[in-house]
Write a protein that holds these residues in place. Structure first.
Motif, PDB file in Angstrom:
ATOM      1  N   TYR A 131       0.837  -1.265  -0.095  1.00 21.20           N
ATOM      2  CA  TYR A 131       0.037  -0.086  -0.145  1.00 21.20           C
ATOM      3  C   TYR A 131       0.877   1.202  -0.046  1.00 21.20           C
ATOM      4  CZ  TYR A 131       0.857   0.603   5.135  1.00 21.20           C
ATOM      5  OH  TYR A 131       1.436   0.619   6.238  1.00 21.20           O
ATOM      6  N   GLU A 132       2.173   1.213   0.432  1.00 26.27           N
ATOM      7  CA  GLU A 132       2.916   2.408   0.666  1.00 26.27           C
ATOM      8  C   GLU A 132       3.241   2.660  -0.991  1.00 26.27           C
ATOM      9  OE1 GLU A 132       3.783  -0.557   1.810  1.00 26.27           O
ATOM     10  OE2 GLU A 132       3.998  -0.295   3.963  1.00 26.27           O
ATOM     11  N   ASP A 133       3.113   1.670  -1.913  1.00 24.80           N
ATOM     12  CA  ASP A 133       3.388   2.291  -3.337  1.00 24.80           C
ATOM     13  C   ASP A 133       2.401   3.252  -4.018  1.00 24.80           C
ATOM     14  OD1 ASP A 133       5.380   0.305  -3.264  1.00 24.80           O
ATOM     15  OD2 ASP A 133       3.986  -1.327  -3.985  1.00 24.80           O
ATOM     16  N   CYS A 134       1.272   3.766  -3.229  1.00 23.14           N
ATOM     17  CA  CYS A 134       0.407   4.735  -3.885  1.00 23.14           C
ATOM     18  C   CYS A 134       0.146   4.402  -5.165  1.00 23.14           C
ATOM     19  CB  CYS A 134       1.056   6.067  -3.592  1.00 23.14           C
ATOM     20  SG  CYS A 134       1.460   6.364  -1.618  1.00 23.14           S
ATOM     21  N   ILE A 135      -0.520   3.424  -5.873  1.00 29.93           N
ATOM     22  CA  ILE A 135      -0.553   3.088  -7.312  1.00 29.93           C
ATOM     23  C   ILE A 135      -2.066   3.007  -7.318  1.00 29.93           C
ATOM     24  CG2 ILE A 135       1.619   2.520  -7.733  1.00 29.93           C
ATOM     25  CD1 ILE A 135       0.829  -0.498  -7.358  1.00 29.93           C
ATOM     26  N   GLY A 136      -2.455   2.922  -8.641  1.00 23.60           N
ATOM     27  CA  GLY A 136      -3.775   2.530  -8.926  1.00 23.60           C
ATOM     28  C   GLY A 136      -4.638   3.938  -9.119  1.00 23.60           C
ATOM     29  N   LEU A 137      -6.100   3.664  -9.172  1.00 22.85           N
ATOM     30  CA  LEU A 137      -7.020   4.967  -9.096  1.00 22.85           C
ATOM     31  C   LEU A 137      -6.984   5.472  -7.474  1.00 22.85           C
ATOM     32  CD1 LEU A 137      -9.389   6.325 -10.477  1.00 22.85           C
ATOM     33  CD2 LEU A 137     -10.916   4.597  -9.552  1.00 22.85           C
ATOM     34  N   LYS A 138      -6.863   6.922  -7.987  1.00 25.00           N
ATOM     35  CA  LYS A 138      -6.784   7.568  -6.283  1.00 25.00           C
ATOM     36  C   LYS A 138      -7.789   8.934  -6.737  1.00 25.00           C
ATOM     37  CE  LYS A 138      -2.238   8.047  -7.100  1.00 25.00           C
ATOM     38  NZ  LYS A 138      -0.804   8.295  -6.680  1.00 25.00           N
ATOM     39  N   VAL A 139      -8.615   8.923  -5.572  1.00 26.94           N
ATOM     40  CA  VAL A 139      -9.459   9.952  -5.422  1.00 26.94           C
ATOM     41  C   VAL A 139      -9.097  11.098  -4.274  1.00 26.94           C
ATOM     42  CG1 VAL A 139     -11.965  10.599  -5.117  1.00 26.94           C
ATOM     43  CG2 VAL A 139     -11.317   8.229  -6.316  1.00 26.94           C
ATOM     44  N   LYS A 140      -8.813  12.334  -4.798  1.00 23.64           N
ATOM     45  CA  LYS A 140      -8.567  13.193  -3.602  1.00 23.64           C
ATOM     46  C   LYS A 140      -9.776  13.827  -3.034  1.00 23.64           C
ATOM     47  CE  LYS A 140      -5.505  17.188  -3.175  1.00 23.64           C
ATOM     48  NZ  LYS A 140      -4.796  16.844  -2.227  1.00 23.64           N
ATOM     49  N   PRO A 141      -9.756  13.931  -1.653  1.00 19.49           N
ATOM     50  CA  PRO A 141     -10.794  14.607  -0.881  1.00 19.49           C
ATOM     51  C   PRO A 141     -10.947  15.884  -1.594  1.00 19.49           C
ATOM     52  CG  PRO A 141      -9.196  13.624   0.550  1.00 19.49           C
ATOM     53  CD  PRO A 141      -8.521  13.517  -0.786  1.00 19.49           C
ATOM     54  N   ARG A 142     -12.276  16.314  -1.797  1.00 19.67           N
ATOM     55  CA  ARG A 142     -12.707  17.784  -1.910  1.00 19.67           C
ATOM     56  C   ARG A 142     -13.997  17.821  -1.324  1.00 19.67           C
ATOM     57  NH1 ARG A 142     -11.852  18.925  -8.051  1.00 19.67           N
ATOM     58  NH2 ARG A 142     -14.016  17.899  -8.302  1.00 19.67           N
ATOM     59  N   GLN A 143     -14.233  18.964  -0.324  1.00 18.42           N
ATOM     60  CA  GLN A 143     -15.150  19.016   0.541  1.00 18.42           C
ATOM     61  C   GLN A 143     -16.269  19.111  -0.255  1.00 18.42           C
ATOM     62  OE1 GLN A 143     -16.112  22.877   2.536  1.00 18.42           O
ATOM     63  NE2 GLN A 143     -16.024  21.931   4.315  1.00 18.42           N
ATOM     64  N   GLY A 144     -17.321  18.189   0.277  1.00 15.80           N
ATOM     65  CA  GLY A 144     -18.724  18.176  -0.312  1.00 15.80           C
ATOM     66  C   GLY A 144     -18.922  17.062  -1.445  1.00 15.80           C
ATOM     67  N   ASP A 145     -17.986  16.595  -1.972  1.00 17.44           N
ATOM     68  CA  ASP A 145     -17.889  15.480  -3.038  1.00 17.44           C
ATOM     69  C   ASP A 145     -18.144  14.125  -2.625  1.00 17.44           C
ATOM     70  OD1 ASP A 145     -16.839  17.596  -4.635  1.00 17.44           O
ATOM     71  OD2 ASP A 145     -15.128  16.771  -5.231  1.00 17.44           O
ATOM     72  N   GLY A 146     -18.849  13.426  -3.299  1.00 18.52           N
ATOM     73  CA  GLY A 146     -19.269  12.164  -3.014  1.00 18.52           C
ATOM     74  C   GLY A 146     -18.341  11.040  -3.840  1.00 18.52           C
ATOM     75  N   LEU A 147     -18.332   9.791  -3.155  1.00 19.65           N
ATOM     76  CA  LEU A 147     -17.655   8.847  -3.956  1.00 19.65           C
ATOM     77  C   LEU A 147     -18.375   7.484  -3.535  1.00 19.65           C
ATOM     78  CD1 LEU A 147     -15.418   7.274  -5.609  1.00 19.65           C
ATOM     79  CD2 LEU A 147     -14.036   7.187  -3.906  1.00 19.65           C
ATOM     80  N   LEU A 148     -19.116   6.758  -4.613  1.00 18.52           N
ATOM     81  CA  LEU A 148     -19.755   5.562  -4.347  1.00 18.52           C
ATOM     82  C   LEU A 148     -18.927   4.250  -5.057  1.00 18.52           C
ATOM     83  CD1 LEU A 148     -22.335   3.878  -4.065  1.00 18.52           C
ATOM     84  CD2 LEU A 148     -22.997   4.536  -6.382  1.00 18.52           C
ATOM     85  N   PHE A 149     -18.889   3.332  -4.593  1.00 20.75           N
ATOM     86  CA  PHE A 149     -17.843   2.228  -5.031  1.00 20.75           C
ATOM     87  C   PHE A 149     -18.711   0.696  -4.606  1.00 20.75           C
ATOM     88  CE2 PHE A 149     -15.749   2.939  -1.178  1.00 20.75           C
ATOM     89  CZ  PHE A 149     -15.070   1.829  -0.605  1.00 20.75           C
TER      90      PHE A 149
END
Length: 273
Positions: free
Chosen positions: A236-254
């Protein structure tokens, strides 16, 4: 990867930004019917967890559409909730500006006095001692009915319409705070019966709502996106793959489950701060 600052003023933060962290609220939805019964009905509203419309959501101009007659639990307007598909493997959908800054700050205020170290569901053979460091955030569970401001009620209603999953299939909100260097190591939000024992129900999807901004770090990461990095050498330290950065008020469904009800192997997720 570190979250160096939080934007926006609210009561847990000093003017000098001495306590940088990421705040998010997470709600999980269960798969019901697949197992033959309904789960966790709300004490308010009807059996489907959907109350009569109270015009709580933004709607488009009905004059643009020739609307159909609605059923007893239906809506008399068109609801517009913008979204972006981030990935089909895993199924991940992004909702910009899902909540207002005022709503986010209200949720933080509701949660701040009840925060405790986050717990971890243990697999067979695991103990609290040998799993220390896997999940280091703090959090609290709050149901919509417990929030006297009704902010969570509005958000839960909007999530139900965005996901097309009734409110009665959801858990209480898990409001989480991630301080600098805190994390939740790679995990599935669903529970594999081979590891956790027989399951009477199953988590099918998770909806994250980011309550704060950060200048750096804090991503939600899907390292196996599209089947990548599954050769056993991933860290997990590799920080690879799809990354979603936090932005106030945004939502993420998975979604953690495939359409056949089994766990999606590429839906493993890691939370950084």
């Amino acid at each position: 990867m570190k979250a160096k600052a939080v934007k926006g003023n609210w009561s847990l933060r000093t003017n000098k930004l001495s306590f940088p962290y990421v705040f998010l609220v997470c709600i999980f939805f269960f798969l019901a019917g697949f197992f033959g019964f309904t789960l966790f009905s709300h004490s308010q509203g009807d059996g489907d967890g959907l109350r009569p419309r109270q015009r709580l959501l933004d709607s488009t101009n009905e004059a643009e559409y020739n609307l159909m007659p609605v059923g007893e639990l239906g809506d008399d307007s068109i609801t517009s909730i913008p979204f972006q598909v981030l990935s089909w493997r895993p199924r991940a959908v992004y909702f910009p500006n899902f909540a207002t800054a005022e709503q986010c700050e209200s949720i933080i205020d509701v949660a701040k006095d009840g925060l405790k170290p986050s717990t971890l569901a243990l697999r067979q053979g695991e103990t609290e001692d040998n799993t220390k460091g896997i999940r280091t955030s703090s959090g609290v569970f709050v149901s919509a009915s417990e929030d006297k401001t009704r902010t969570l009620d509005v958000i839960e209603e909007k999530i139900a319409r965005a996901t097309m999953i009734p409110r009665s299939h959801g858990e209480a909100f898990n409001i989480l705070r991630y301080e600098v260097n805190q994390r939740y190591n790679s995990h599935y939000d669903a529970f594999n019966p081979a590891e956790y024992g027989p399951q009477k129900s199953q988590r099918m999807a998770s909806f994250l709502l980011y309550l704060t901004d950060v200048e750096e770090g804090g991503e939600t990461m899907f390292p196996f996106e599209n089947g990548l990095n599954m050769d056993g050498n991933y860290g997990y330290e590799d920080c690879i793959g799809l990354k979603v950065k936090p932005r106030q008020g945004d939502g993420l469904l998975f979604y953690s489950l495939l359409t056949n009800g089994t766990i999606d192997p590429v839906s493993i997720v890691h939370l950084f701060s």
